[in-house]
Design a protein around this motif. Structure first.
Motif, short mmCIF file in Angstrom:
data_model
loop_
_atom_site.label_atom_id
_atom_site.label_comp_id
_atom_site.label_asym_id
_atom_site.label_seq_id
_atom_site.Cartn_x
_atom_site.Cartn_y
_atom_site.Cartn_z
N ARG A 172 0.84 -1.20 0.00
CA ARG A 172 0.00 0.00 0.00
C ARG A 172 0.88 1.25 0.00
NH1 ARG A 172 -4.40 -0.59 4.66
NH2 ARG A 172 -5.37 1.09 3.43
N VAL A 173 0.27 2.40 -0.19
CA VAL A 173 1.03 3.66 -0.20
C VAL A 173 1.72 3.85 1.14
CG1 VAL A 173 -0.44 4.77 -1.92
CG2 VAL A 173 -1.03 4.94 0.50
N GLN A 174 2.89 4.45 1.08
CA GLN A 174 3.72 4.71 2.26
C GLN A 174 4.08 3.43 3.01
OE1 GLN A 174 1.42 7.60 4.46
NE2 GLN A 174 2.04 9.29 3.14
N GLY A 175 4.09 2.30 2.27
CA GLY A 175 4.54 1.05 2.86
C GLY A 175 3.60 0.44 3.88
N ARG A 176 2.35 0.88 3.90
CA ARG A 176 1.40 0.32 4.86
C ARG A 176 1.00 -1.10 4.47
NH1 ARG A 176 -3.61 3.77 5.15
NH2 ARG A 176 -3.17 4.11 2.93
N SER A 177 0.51 -1.82 5.45
CA SER A 177 0.13 -3.22 5.23
C SER A 177 -1.39 -3.36 5.28
CB SER A 177 0.74 -4.11 6.30
OG SER A 177 0.24 -3.76 7.59
N TRP A 178 -1.87 -4.50 4.80
CA TRP A 178 -3.24 -4.94 5.04
C TRP A 178 -3.23 -5.80 6.29
CZ3 TRP A 178 -7.01 -2.88 2.16
CH2 TRP A 178 -6.71 -2.39 0.88
N HIS A 179 -4.31 -5.77 7.06
CA HIS A 179 -4.41 -6.57 8.28
C HIS A 179 -5.41 -7.71 8.03
CE1 HIS A 179 -2.95 -3.13 11.12
NE2 HIS A 179 -2.09 -3.45 10.17
N ILE A 180 -4.97 -8.93 8.27
CA ILE A 180 -5.77 -10.13 8.03
C ILE A 180 -5.88 -10.94 9.31
CG2 ILE A 180 -5.99 -12.25 6.68
CD1 ILE A 180 -6.24 -9.72 5.01
N GLY A 181 -7.09 -11.29 9.69
CA GLY A 181 -7.28 -12.14 10.86
C GLY A 181 -7.34 -13.61 10.49
N ILE A 182 -6.71 -14.45 11.26
CA ILE A 182 -6.81 -15.91 11.09
C ILE A 182 -7.98 -16.39 11.92
CG2 ILE A 182 -5.70 -18.14 11.43
CD1 ILE A 182 -3.04 -16.85 11.02
N GLU A 183 -8.97 -16.97 11.26
CA GLU A 183 -10.19 -17.38 11.95
C GLU A 183 -9.92 -18.48 12.96
OE1 GLU A 183 -14.72 -18.17 10.54
OE2 GLU A 183 -13.20 -19.45 9.61
N LEU A 195 -2.59 -10.76 11.30
CA LEU A 195 -1.36 -10.71 10.51
C LEU A 195 -1.29 -9.43 9.70
CD1 LEU A 195 -1.36 -14.34 9.01
CD2 LEU A 195 -0.34 -13.56 11.16
N LYS A 196 -0.08 -8.98 9.44
CA LYS A 196 0.15 -7.88 8.52
C LYS A 196 0.70 -8.45 7.22
CE LYS A 196 1.23 -4.35 12.01
NZ LYS A 196 2.27 -3.38 12.46
N ILE A 197 0.07 -8.14 6.10
CA ILE A 197 0.54 -8.63 4.82
C ILE A 197 0.75 -7.45 3.88
CG2 ILE A 197 -1.85 -9.12 4.13
CD1 ILE A 197 -0.74 -11.35 2.31
N TYR A 198 1.93 -7.38 3.30
CA TYR A 198 2.29 -6.28 2.42
C TYR A 198 2.14 -6.67 0.95
CZ TYR A 198 4.31 -4.24 6.64
OH TYR A 198 4.48 -3.73 7.89
N GLN A 199 2.51 -7.91 0.65
CA GLN A 199 2.45 -8.40 -0.73
C GLN A 199 2.58 -9.91 -0.70
OE1 GLN A 199 5.43 -6.63 -3.24
NE2 GLN A 199 4.55 -7.38 -5.14
#
Length: 277
Positions: A172-183, A195-199
């Motif tokens: 993401r812009v400015q190196g931000r991550s997406w946040h994903i929850g493990i069910e 979890l933080k996932i960037y790519q």
């Protein structure tokens, strides 16, 4: 895709979001129509009703079959997309309706990837056999949709999520991550970890939604194609991170097929993973 599907887009451009969503829908629909076993007007249907005759295939199908062959060999025959025929007696609907050995054993005659042959132009398998692309098709669709989104919007981060199988096109812009929850497989709509996932890709395999329960024993939908019965003593769920969703999905499923040796298998692959028991 038999699951909730979503597209997350990092940005405020509504027109671009519309284009990306339309593109994603079109590609996912194309793949599902081509490889779904629930249709009677597609390639999968022609293959599964070929009665031993050679069926013409295209380059895309050849690549999918080659990937399935790799999975079969890496798993010593435990990952076998001909084993979908077992669904005739296994219905993982949360009930206690377990099939008997007398029901399962006759179907094993129609399971065996090694009995199938293919090249870049044709596929042939014995009469009565069926292919089930469900074990790799959704992850393949996630990767394909992501690739198309990246081509259309190379500077925009897009997260493709088909039923928990995920691919992120770029940071993401400015190196931000997406946040994903493990069910949490033991508590619906709860997460065991964030979890933080960037790519890259992320995939989860488990029995949170597809299982049988009898006499206090929970039976996973992950079947051993050699016995026709669920794998014993496997984790409740496994989440794997890899460069691509289809790789992550393969490793998650292969690990569950190892039963109690799932964690050792994943450690040997040198990938990031999370296990829920």
């Amino acid at each position: 895709m038999a699951s909730p599907c979503e597209l997350l887009i990092d940005g405020q451009d509504r027109d671009l979001a519309t284009q990306l969503t339309t593109l994603a829908w079109s590609e996912a629909r194309r793949i599902e129509h081509k490889y779904s076993r629930y249709r009677d007007d597609n390639l999968c249907h022609r293959i599964n009703h070929s009665q031993g005759q050679a069926v013409p295939i295209d380059e895309e199908t050849f690549r999918l079959l080659s990937f399935a062959d790799t999975c079969y060999r890496l798993s010593d025959g435990l990952f076998d997309i001909t084993s979908g025929v077992l669904r005739r007696v296994w219905k993982f609907d949360g009930s206690d309706n377990l099939p008997t050995f007398a029901q399962v054993n006759p179907l094993l005659e129609f399971v065996g990837w090694e009995k199938l042959s293919f090249d870049q132009h044709f596929l042939r398998m014995p009469a009565g056999f069926e292919l089930d692309f469900g074990g790799i098709g959704k992850e393949y669709a996630v990767d394909s949709v992501t690739k198309h989104c990246l081509q259309l919007a190379p500077r925009t981060s897009v997260l493709v999520n088909f039923g928990g199988d995920i691919q992120v096109s770029r940071p993401r812009v400015q190196g931000r991550s997406w946040h994903i929850g493990i069910e949490d497989p033991n508590r619906a709509d709860s997460a065991t970890r964030l979890l933080k996932i960037y790519q890259g890709g992320l995939a989860t395999s488990g029995d949170a939604r597809r299982f049988l329960l009898k006499d206090g024993i929970r039976y996973s939908h992950i079947l051993n194609p050699k016995t026709g019965f669920p794998v014993k003593d496997a984790p409740r769920s496994v989440t794997v991170a890899a460069a691509h969703c289809i790789q992550a999905g393969m490793l998650a499923t292969l690990s569950l097929l190892q039963g109690p040796e799932a964690e050792d298998f994943l450690k040997a692959q040198q990938v990031d993973f999370w296990i829920c028991r």
